[in-house]
Design a protein around this motif. Structure first.
Motif, mmCIF file in Angstrom:
data_model
loop_
_atom_site.group_PDB
_atom_site.id
_atom_site.type_symbol
_atom_site.label_atom_id
_atom_site.label_comp_id
_atom_site.label_asym_id
_atom_site.label_seq_id
_atom_site.Cartn_x
_atom_site.Cartn_y
_atom_site.Cartn_z
ATOM 1 N N GLN A 1 -3.620 -58.353 26.038
ATOM 2 C CA GLN A 1 -3.228 -58.618 24.655
ATOM 3 C C GLN A 1 -4.303 -59.419 23.912
ATOM 4 O O GLN A 1 -4.059 -60.507 23.400
ATOM 5 C CB GLN A 1 -1.875 -59.332 24.585
ATOM 6 N N LYS B 1 -2.589 -60.253 15.490
ATOM 7 C CA LYS B 1 -1.794 -59.870 16.644
ATOM 8 C C LYS B 1 -2.532 -60.339 17.897
ATOM 9 O O LYS B 1 -3.741 -60.147 18.015
ATOM 10 C CB LYS B 1 -1.600 -58.351 16.696
ATOM 11 N N ASN C 1 3.505 -63.964 23.606
ATOM 12 C CA ASN C 1 3.720 -62.609 24.100
ATOM 13 C C ASN C 1 3.996 -61.625 22.959
ATOM 14 O O ASN C 1 5.025 -61.668 22.303
ATOM 15 C CB ASN C 1 4.858 -62.555 25.124
ATOM 16 N N LYS C 2 3.021 -60.749 22.755
ATOM 17 C CA LYS C 2 3.073 -59.763 21.679
ATOM 18 C C LYS C 2 3.366 -60.444 20.351
ATOM 19 O O LYS C 2 4.252 -60.047 19.591
ATOM 20 C CB LYS C 2 4.105 -58.669 21.971
#
Length: 905
Positions: free
Chosen positions: A151, A124, A112-113
């Motif tokens: 993401q 990323k 997550n991120k």
């Protein structure tokens, strides 16, 4: 080593204290272990060889602890290299949910991120897994609460950025496997289903699409191909490629293609445009080759060919040196053929145009300046050229050029030298005036009576003089004689020296006075001589070559002041005050008669004697005959007001201009026997409507009446039954530019100005067929502008330019308006993607519509479509264009236009 020596050493150690013995025993153990080594034996040998042999038996052996510690191991080092650690540098990482390190599997997991920074890698993604045993990194997306993938990874190594759905990367071998990669190289955006990264410089892609659209996931167009070799920053090589528009495959394709991706300019072929006209048949226009010669200059060579034999050639070059200079050169030539050979209307004509623009950075050398603005060529080039549409240039009657060099010598006094070349060409009469060259030297003012420090005050201290020299070589010729021998034979040259002496002072505190005396000397290399030829019964003027000169002087003075008048209306009024500024002045000029430079000649067969000066026709004029005593009067006015500012947060009143200028001027010649008063000149101007409307006016009032023959007579007009003054001419011009917003004005049409036209679209937009990337509305194209069209939008962006001109003439009792016309240009954004514009006007004297142009443009995101139409007149034509905005794919276009079938005259 013998046992006797060892026993002797052990005996010495035994008698030491206990703590010392323990330490020495340890050292002795080391010594015994290493005692057989060659290095240490040689060292002991070296220490004992200093003692003679006969004394060695009785000499005790001394062993120092230092000697024991410095023993080196002679055993060979292990040839097996120790295993390196798994990581060669530090890892910087972070994640929102968790970070997990599995030492057994050698894995680092971020969720997550997630962000990971290792060496030159920046990554990323929603999830990142690093296997530092296999030297691999995996990154992918994660699902959000609605089950949607979010993401997506963003992988960056050096300057290359990739945005895939997932990626597997080996940071040792630099190889990678990427799914649904998205990358951007310059103006190109590339998306591929599978990408294989061989190393830092080579990618192989399958199922790829590339485009210049802003949205790579939903582009309005793209090129589809299954085989791509991509070298970042250098090139893209593709196999069979198909153009897809709005997800619909088109029949347009290529078996293979090569696209340069370098940021530097590359040489290459410029594809021509196909067209056809009624007068010249089919044609290929603006094809050629671009030479990327260096980072500082380039060259484009273009050509046109028509099936009736007409052709054109152009060379365009731009150059620049940072912090020094920049410029561009355009050379154009066209061979135009009308009709067919053998027909009565057949005509063949060559036209050309030369343009050069150069500017120098003033910071490079403040004491030296060089600039050039050249626009010369055939007088009818812009009226007859078939490779451009520029009504402003076609309607322009004058072409001008200037090349200027100035050098400042920082001496005392300072000396300025400038050399210029000037050119002026009237396209209607085809008369060309050139000054090749013009030399000007100025020496700064010298104050002989002023102190070196302090204020120069008073008549004496303000006395100053300077020196100036001006030399010119002027040529007047026509198009047909341009750069032919006769053009140079008719040249006139001369040089003028001037020494002005002046001073200024105050009278009665409020009057400013000045006095001037000027000495001039003029040199000519050619004069004239007049004689009456009896055989031909006319006066012959003969040129006399050789140096000759005349000298003159003149005196002048001036007296003026400034008067301020303020009318206050009160601080509580909207108009708080009005200030009137008047600047009256009286000047006097005296020039004596220089009769010594005048000669007599017989004017006709009856013996009529007239006089002339051999210097007449010179570029600096001739000496005057007769005294001149001229008294001049002038009055300048200015009106300003202070009003309450509409912005309530401001405490100070706003200053506005009511009347920029209102000037009156006339003169009186005391030496004249008649018509001593000169006409009264009136001129003025102001700006209204937030200074968006510019109004200028002028008038000439003559105090004398006209005779029966229409000539001025020595009788005042009011004595002849008329008014005090007789209005001989007047002019009014009005220019108004307004728009729906107060934003900055549109981009100026620089090429139109260089051609001699206008910087706005009042006479239509400028179209250069060799480069159609620019919008005809003079705005910067924004590729992929994502503005959303609003069906019922009341605020429509628009702009309008209006020009009105009125001219009245009554020099010879004609009493009529000789010019009365209005021109209007308007543009409006009907939607965020549709623009419409029109330029037209009406001539009230000729009673007809002036040049008219209608233009339409549709923003198709990465594409642009436009249409312009001149429905009537000598320039009747239309043109349609659709093409990609990006310069990388500017050759992908289609255009069709009707030729301006102009007649050569």
């Amino acid at each position: 080593m013998t046992l006797q020596k060892l026993s002797h050493i052990f005996t010495k150690i035994a008698f030491k204290p206990l703590h010392t013995n323990l330490f020495n025993i340890v050292l002795l153990s080391i010594f015994l272990t290493l005692g057989t080594t060659k290095s240490y034996s040689q060292e002991i040998k070296n220490k004992t060889t200093a003692v003679p042999p006969e004394k060695q038996a009785n000499t005790p052996l001394e062993v120092n602890v230092k000697d024991l510690v410095q023993v080196t191991d002679s055993i060979k080092k292990d040839s097996v290299k120790p295993k390196k650690g798994y990581l060669e540098s530090k890892i910087k990482r972070k994640a929102v949910d968790y970070e997990k390190i599995d030492q057994k599997k050698k894995l680092i997991t971020l969720y997550n991120k997630a962000e990971l920074y290792y060496q030159d890698i920046e990554l990323k993604a929603g999830i990142i897994v690093m296997d530092y045993e296999k030297d691999e990194i995996y990154a992918g997306r994660i699902k959000d609460s609605t089950g949607q993938y979010t993401q997506a990874p963003v992988f960056k190594q050096g300057t290359n950025v990739v945005e895939p759905d997932s990626i597997r990367f080996n940071y040792k071998t630099k190889k990678a496997l990427v799914w649904n990669s998205r990358t951007e190289q310059g103006e190109f955006k590339i998306k591929a289903e599978i990408t294989k990264k061989e190393n830092d410089s080579v990618y192989f892609m399958s199922g790829a699409r590339f485009t210049t659209a802003k949205d790579i996931n939903n582009p309005e167009y793209y090129f589809q191909t299954n085989r791509v070799k991509f070298v970042p920053g250098k090139k893209v090589v593709v196999g069979l490629t198909n153009l897809v528009i709005a997800d619909v495959p088109t029949p347009i394709g290529l078996p293979f293609a090569f696209f340069p991706m370098t940021e530097k300019s590359q040489s290459g072929i410029i594809m021509p445009t196909f067209n056809d006209t009624q007068a010249r048949g089919y044609s290929l226009q603006n094809g050629g080759y671009y030479f990327a010669l260096s980072d500082n200059y380039d060259l484009a060579v273009l050509g046109d060919y028509y099936t009736n034999g007409s052709y054109g050639m152009r060379a365009e070059s731009s150059y620049a040196s940072r912090y020094k200079f920049r410029g561009n050169v355009n050379l154009r030539f066209e061979n135009l053929i009308t009709s067919e050979r053998g027909y009565p209307d057949y005509e063949k004509k060559n036209i050309y145009n030369i343009q050069w623009s150069h500017s120098k950075d003033p910071k490079s050398n403040p004491s030296s300046q060089f600039s050039a603005s050249v626009n010369l060529g055939s007088s009818k080039y812009f009226q007859q050229s078939i490779n451009q549409v520029n009504a402003g240039s076609q309607l322009n009657n004058t072409l001008t050029s200037s090349i200027h060099y100035k050098k400042i010598f920082n001496t005392v006094p300072q000396v300025d030298m400038s050399i210029s070349a000037l050119h002026s060409q009237i396209t209607q009469t085809q008369v060309i005036n050139m000054t090749l060259p013009s030399l000007l030297v100025n020496v700064d003012r010298i104050y002989p009576f002023a102190p070196k420090d302090g204020i120069k005050k008073g008549f004496i201290k303000n006395i100053n003089f300077q020196y100036s020299m001006k030399g010119e070589n002027k040529i007047e010729t026509t198009d047909s004689l341009f750069f032919k021998p006769q053009m140079f034979r008719d040249a006139k040259s001369g040089m003028k020296h001037s020494i002005p002496l002046s001073t200024n002072f105050k009278i009665l505190k409020y009057l400013s006075a000045s006095a001037n005396a000027t000495y001039e000397e003029v040199w000519y290399l050619k004069t004239v001589e007049k004689n009456f030829d009896v055989l031909q019964n006319k006066v012959l003027t003969t040129d006399v070559n050789g140096f000759d000169a005349y000298r003159t002087y003149s005196l002048s003075s001036n007296l003026g002041t400034t008067i301020y008048g303020t009318f206050n209306f009160g601080d509580d009024k909207k108009i708080k005050s009005i200030r009137h500024v008047m600047r009256p002045s009286i000047s006097y000029a005296y020039t004596p008669s220089f009769d010594q430079y005048y000669d007599n000649y017989t004017a006709d067969g009856t013996g009529t004697i007239k006089n002339y000066t051999r210097f007449e026709g010179g570029i600096f004029g001739a000496p005057g005959q007769g005294n001149s005593n001229i008294l001049s009067f002038s009055l300048a006015n200015n009106l300003e007001a202070k009003v309450t500012d509409k912005d309530s947060t401001k405490t100070e009143p706003k200053k506005i201009t009511l009347l920029n200028s209102l000037n009156f001027g006339t003169s009186y010649n005391a030496s004249s026997d008649s018509l001593r008063w000169y006409p009264l000149n009136i001129s003025g101007g102001t700006k209204i409507f937030n200074e968006k409307m510019n109004i200028n006016f002028s008038a000439i009032l003559d105090p004398y009446a006209l005779g029966n023959s229409g000539q001025r007579i020595n009788t005042f007009n009011f004595n002849n039954g008329g008014s005090l003054f007789r209005l001989t001419s007047s002019n009014l011009t009005l220019n108004y530019s307004l728009s729906s917003t107060d934003s900055e004005a549109k981009k100026e049409n620089k090429q139109g100005l260089r051609n001699g036209g206008r910087g706005d679209d009042l006479f239509g937009s400028n179209t250069d067929f060799s480069d159609r990337r620019e919008s005809q509305f003079g705005e910067e194209d924004k590729v992929g502008d994502d503005k959303i069209s609003e069906l019922f939008k009341t605020d429509l962006p628009w702009d309008m330019t209006l020009a009105y001109s009125l001219t009245y003439s009554n020099n010879n009792r004609e009493n009529r308006i000789v010019g009365n016309s209005i021109m209007v240009s308007a543009n409006v954004d009907l939607t965020p993607k549709w623009k419409v514009g029109a330029s037209s006007g009406y001539d009230f004297v000729q009673k007809g519509v002036t040049f008219t142009q209608l233009r339409f443009e549709r923003d198709l995101l990465s594409w642009r479509m436009d249409f312009n139409w001149q429905p009537f007149g000598n320039n009747e034509s239309w043109g349609f264009f659709i093409g990609i905005k990006s310069s990388v794919l500017s050759d992908i276009k289609w255009e069709k236009r009707s030729g301006q079938d102009r007649q050569l005259r």
